[in-house]
Design a protein around this motif. Structure first.
Motif, PDB file in Angstrom:
ATOM      1  N   GLU A  83      -4.651   9.857  14.673  1.00 40.57           N
ATOM      2  CA  GLU A  83      -3.271   9.381  14.616  1.00 40.57           C
ATOM      3  C   GLU A  83      -2.405  10.246  13.703  1.00 40.57           C
ATOM      4  OE1 GLU A  83      -3.018   5.297  13.584  1.00 40.57           O
ATOM      5  OE2 GLU A  83      -4.108   4.596  15.349  1.00 40.57           O
ATOM      6  N   LYS A  84      -3.061  11.106  12.915  1.00 38.03           N
ATOM      7  CA  LYS A  84      -2.366  11.966  11.952  1.00 38.03           C
ATOM      8  C   LYS A  84      -1.516  11.125  11.005  1.00 38.03           C
ATOM      9  CE  LYS A  84      -2.336  15.958  15.051  1.00 38.03           C
ATOM     10  NZ  LYS A  84      -1.526  16.985  15.741  1.00 38.03           N
ATOM     11  N   GLN A  85      -2.161  10.111  10.442  1.00 34.53           N
ATOM     12  CA  GLN A  85      -1.479   9.181   9.555  1.00 34.53           C
ATOM     13  C   GLN A  85      -2.259   9.015   8.260  1.00 34.53           C
ATOM     14  OE1 GLN A  85       1.317   7.286   9.763  1.00 34.53           O
ATOM     15  NE2 GLN A  85       1.894   7.143  11.908  1.00 34.53           N
ATOM     16  N   GLY A  86      -1.528   9.046   7.142  1.00 37.42           N
ATOM     17  CA  GLY A  86      -2.101   8.655   5.867  1.00 37.42           C
ATOM     18  C   GLY A  86      -1.847   7.175   5.645  1.00 37.42           C
ATOM     19  N   TYR A  87      -2.772   6.508   4.955  1.00 38.05           N
ATOM     20  CA  TYR A  87      -2.666   5.061   4.749  1.00 38.05           C
ATOM     21  C   TYR A  87      -2.945   4.743   3.289  1.00 38.05           C
ATOM     22  CZ  TYR A  87      -3.737   0.060   5.153  1.00 38.05           C
ATOM     23  OH  TYR A  87      -3.756  -1.301   4.988  1.00 38.05           O
ATOM     24  N   CYS A  88      -2.174   3.829   2.743  1.00 37.16           N
ATOM     25  CA  CYS A  88      -2.384   3.390   1.362  1.00 37.16           C
ATOM     26  C   CYS A  88      -2.195   1.883   1.282  1.00 37.16           C
ATOM     27  CB  CYS A  88      -1.402   4.086   0.423  1.00 37.16           C
ATOM     28  SG  CYS A  88      -1.625   3.644  -1.325  1.00 37.16           S
ATOM     29  N   HIS A  89      -3.099   1.224   0.585  1.00 31.63           N
ATOM     30  CA  HIS A  89      -3.009  -0.221   0.376  1.00 31.63           C
ATOM     31  C   HIS A  89      -3.078  -0.485  -1.126  1.00 31.63           C
ATOM     32  CE1 HIS A  89      -4.426  -4.505   1.722  1.00 31.63           C
ATOM     33  NE2 HIS A  89      -3.282  -4.511   1.070  1.00 31.63           N
ATOM     34  N   ILE A  90      -2.065  -1.186  -1.623  1.00 29.91           N
ATOM     35  CA  ILE A  90      -1.972  -1.526  -3.043  1.00 29.91           C
ATOM     36  C   ILE A  90      -1.743  -3.028  -3.148  1.00 29.91           C
ATOM     37  CG2 ILE A  90      -0.755  -1.090  -5.213  1.00 29.91           C
ATOM     38  CD1 ILE A  90       0.338   1.475  -3.900  1.00 29.91           C
ATOM     39  N   TYR A  91      -2.518  -3.699  -3.987  1.00 33.65           N
ATOM     40  CA  TYR A  91      -2.301  -5.133  -4.126  1.00 33.65           C
ATOM     41  C   TYR A  91      -2.790  -5.617  -5.485  1.00 33.65           C
ATOM     42  CZ  TYR A  91      -7.162  -5.040  -2.434  1.00 33.65           C
ATOM     43  OH  TYR A  91      -8.491  -4.751  -2.246  1.00 33.65           O
ATOM     44  N   SER A  92      -2.211  -6.725  -5.903  1.00 29.11           N
ATOM     45  CA  SER A  92      -2.653  -7.362  -7.137  1.00 29.11           C
ATOM     46  C   SER A  92      -3.917  -8.167  -6.850  1.00 29.11           C
ATOM     47  CB  SER A  92      -1.553  -8.260  -7.702  1.00 29.11           C
ATOM     48  OG  SER A  92      -1.073  -9.161  -6.721  1.00 29.11           O
ATOM     49  N   TYR A  93      -4.779  -8.219  -7.840  1.00 24.96           N
ATOM     50  CA  TYR A  93      -6.078  -8.877  -7.678  1.00 24.96           C
ATOM     51  C   TYR A  93      -6.253  -9.919  -8.781  1.00 24.96           C
ATOM     52  CZ  TYR A  93     -11.119  -9.261  -6.818  1.00 24.96           C
ATOM     53  OH  TYR A  93     -12.374  -9.723  -6.520  1.00 24.96           O
ATOM     54  N   PRO A  94      -6.731 -11.131  -8.480  1.00 21.51           N
ATOM     55  CA  PRO A  94      -7.379 -11.535  -7.230  1.00 21.51           C
ATOM     56  C   PRO A  94      -6.401 -11.677  -6.066  1.00 21.51           C
ATOM     57  CG  PRO A  94      -7.240 -13.392  -8.729  1.00 21.51           C
ATOM     58  CD  PRO A  94      -6.800 -12.198  -9.503  1.00 21.51           C
ATOM     59  N   TYR A  95      -6.900 -11.353  -4.900  1.00 25.80           N
ATOM     60  CA  TYR A  95      -6.123 -11.337  -3.662  1.00 25.80           C
ATOM     61  C   TYR A  95      -5.918 -12.775  -3.192  1.00 25.80           C
ATOM     62  CZ  TYR A  95      -4.898  -9.446   1.006  1.00 25.80           C
ATOM     63  OH  TYR A  95      -4.272  -9.088   2.178  1.00 25.80           O
ATOM     64  N   GLN A  96      -4.655 -13.145  -2.913  1.00 22.90           N
ATOM     65  CA  GLN A  96      -4.330 -14.536  -2.621  1.00 22.90           C
ATOM     66  C   GLN A  96      -4.111 -14.833  -1.140  1.00 22.90           C
ATOM     67  OE1 GLN A  96      -4.217 -16.893  -5.092  1.00 22.90           O
ATOM     68  NE2 GLN A  96      -4.816 -15.312  -6.556  1.00 22.90           N
ATOM     69  N   LEU A  97      -3.948 -13.804  -0.312  1.00 19.77           N
ATOM     70  CA  LEU A  97      -3.598 -14.033   1.086  1.00 19.77           C
ATOM     71  C   LEU A  97      -4.799 -14.516   1.901  1.00 19.77           C
ATOM     72  CD1 LEU A  97      -1.331 -10.936   1.812  1.00 19.77           C
ATOM     73  CD2 LEU A  97      -0.652 -13.239   1.153  1.00 19.77           C
ATOM     74  N   PHE A 107     -12.683   1.243   2.260  1.00 16.68           N
ATOM     75  CA  PHE A 107     -12.261   0.013   1.590  1.00 16.68           C
ATOM     76  C   PHE A 107     -12.860  -0.080   0.193  1.00 16.68           C
ATOM     77  CE2 PHE A 107     -13.155  -4.680   1.166  1.00 16.68           C
ATOM     78  CZ  PHE A 107     -11.860  -5.019   0.812  1.00 16.68           C
ATOM     79  N   SER A 108     -12.021  -0.442  -0.779  1.00 19.20           N
ATOM     80  CA  SER A 108     -12.428  -0.363  -2.185  1.00 19.20           C
ATOM     81  C   SER A 108     -13.354  -1.485  -2.628  1.00 19.20           C
ATOM     82  CB  SER A 108     -11.181  -0.361  -3.078  1.00 19.20           C
ATOM     83  OG  SER A 108     -10.420  -1.533  -2.853  1.00 19.20           O
ATOM     84  N   GLY A 109     -13.325  -2.618  -1.944  1.00 23.59           N
ATOM     85  CA  GLY A 109     -14.228  -3.702  -2.312  1.00 23.59           C
ATOM     86  C   GLY A 109     -13.555  -4.800  -3.112  1.00 23.59           C
ATOM     87  N   GLY A 110     -14.371  -5.735  -3.612  1.00 22.25           N
ATOM     88  CA  GLY A 110     -13.887  -6.920  -4.305  1.00 22.25           C
ATOM     89  C   GLY A 110     -14.458  -8.154  -3.631  1.00 22.25           C
ATOM     90  N   ILE A 111     -14.155  -9.327  -4.172  1.00 23.07           N
ATOM     91  CA  ILE A 111     -14.549 -10.591  -3.554  1.00 23.07           C
ATOM     92  C   ILE A 111     -13.273 -11.315  -3.140  1.00 23.07           C
ATOM     93  CG2 ILE A 111     -15.748 -12.785  -3.840  1.00 23.07           C
ATOM     94  CD1 ILE A 111     -17.591 -10.388  -3.851  1.00 23.07           C
ATOM     95  N   PHE A 112     -13.190 -11.691  -1.859  1.00 26.06           N
ATOM     96  CA  PHE A 112     -11.956 -12.237  -1.303  1.00 26.06           C
ATOM     97  C   PHE A 112     -12.224 -13.643  -0.760  1.00 26.06           C
ATOM     98  CE2 PHE A 112     -11.874  -7.685  -1.261  1.00 26.06           C
ATOM     99  CZ  PHE A 112     -10.604  -7.370  -1.717  1.00 26.06           C
ATOM    100  N   LYS A 113     -12.269 -14.593  -1.672  1.00 32.11           N
ATOM    101  CA  LYS A 113     -12.659 -15.951  -1.301  1.00 32.11           C
ATOM    102  C   LYS A 113     -11.559 -16.712  -0.574  1.00 32.11           C
ATOM    103  CE  LYS A 113     -11.528 -17.844  -5.882  1.00 32.11           C
ATOM    104  NZ  LYS A 113     -12.073 -18.584  -7.045  1.00 32.11           N
TER     105      LYS A 113
END
Length: 269
Positions: A83-97, A107-113
Motif C-alpha cells: 500500500e506504500k503507507q506508513g502507520y503510527c498508533h499512539i494511545y494512553s495506557y491503560p487502553y479504555q476503548l 504490535f507493541s503489546g500490553g493487556i487490554f481487558k
C-alpha cells in the motif's frame, strides 16, 4: 476550550505528509488547554510520505514524548509496502476503548481487558505464535476480524518436520464472532483445525465457501469437524454450485444434507 479539565480524544489522521506524533499532540492540543488535568487519547495516522527507511523509529517517538511525565503512552509504527503507507498508533495506557483496530505483527503489546472487538491486519503472515499472543493480550475478546492474504511461513517448516502435534492450542473463550472473509486458506486451517484452535461454543463465523470446502475436504475432514460442530451460525458468503442445483444459502433454498451434518448446530446462510 482553554478551561477544559478533562478530554477523551479518539481520532484517525490520514492523507497528510507526516504521521501524527507527540509534537502535534503538544502544539495543537495540549498547549491550548492549560487547565487540562485528565487526558486520554487514541490516535491512528497513515501517511504515504514514509517508506521503510525513513519511517520514524520507536526511539524517535519516545524522545518526543519524554515530556509527558504523568501519562503512560504506548506508540508503535509499521510500514505496508504494497500500500506504500506508513502507520503510527499512539494511545494512553491503560487502553479504555472496546475496540482495537489495525493490529500488525509489530504490535507493541500490553493487556487490554476492556477490548471486545479486534481487527488484525498485515501484509506479512500471522503465524500460530501470534494468535497465542493475542489470546493473552485480549483475554475478553468477543469479535475477531482478520485481513491477511499471506500464507503462513512456519506452517511449511512444521510440515517438513512433522511437528504440528506439538503446537499449543489457541483458546479464545469469549469469542462470539469470527470473520475470515479477507484471508487465505491458512487462516481457515488456523481456526478450524483442532490441533491449532479450540473454538468457543456458539461462535458465528463468516467464511468463503470455496475455502471452507477446501479446508474441510468437502465437509468430510475429521480434523476440522469438532470446531465446525461448535459453530451456531455460518455465512459462506458466495453463490455456490452443487450437482443438480445452485444455492447461495440466503434465499431459502435447501442446504445439502452433508453440509448440515457437518455443521449440526449451525444456521447456514
Amino acid at each position: 476550550m482553554s478551561n477544559l479539565e478533562k478530554l477523551d480524544l479518539y481520532i484517525t489522521v490520514a492523507q497528510r505528509k507526516t504521521l501524527f506524533d507527540g509534537n502535534d499532540l503538544k502544539m495543537n492540543i495540549i498547549n491550548h488547554m492549560p487547565q487540562l488535568n485528565k487526558f486520554t487519547f487514541n490516535i491512528c495516522s497513515l501517511s504515504s510520505f514514509y517508506n521503510e527507511i525513513n519511517l520514524p523509529s520507536n526511539e524517535h517517538i519516545q524522545k518526543i514524548f519524554s515530556n509527558f511525565n504523568n501519562k503512560q503512552i504506548i506508540y508503535w509504527t509499521d510500514y505496508f509496502p504494497k500500500e506504500k503507507q506508513g502507520y503510527c498508533h499512539i494511545y494512553s495506557y491503560p487502553y479504555q476503548l472496546k475496540y482495537y483496530n489495525m493490529i500488525t505483527n509489530n504490535f507493541s503489546g500490553g493487556i487490554f481487558k476492556y477490548v471486545r472487538q479486534v481487527l488484525l491486519y498485515d501484509e506479512r503472515p500471522f503465524e500460530h505464535e501470534f494468535f497465542l499472543r493475542i489470546e493473552k493480550l485480549f483475554p475478553f475478546m468477543e469479535e475477531l476480524t482478520i485481513r491477511n492474504h499471506e500464507q503462513q511461513i512456519n506452517k511449511q517448516f512444521r510440515k517438513l518436520k512433522n511437528e504440528n502435534q506439538d503446537l499449543s492450542i489457541v483458546k479464545y473463550p469469549y469469542l462470539k464472532q469470527l470473520d475470515l472473509i479477507q484471508t487465505c486458506i491458512d487462516y481457515y486451517e488456523q481456526f478450524l483445525f483442532d490441533t491449532k484452535m479450540d473454538l468457543a461454543f456458539g461462535v458465528r463465523v463468516y467464511m468463503r465457501y470455496k475455502l471452507a470446502k477446501e479446508v474441510t475436504q468437502n465437509f468430510t475432514r475429521n480434523r476440522t469437524r469438532s470446531n465446525c460442530a461448535k459453530i451456531n451460525y455460518v455465512n459462506l458468503c458466495t453463490r455456490i454450485q452443487f450437482a443438480g442445483y445452485s444455492d447461495n444459502f440466503s434465499d431459502g433454498k435447501q442446504v445439502p444434507e452433508y453440509i448440515k451434518d457437518y455443521f449440526p448446530h449451525t444456521q447456514i446462510d
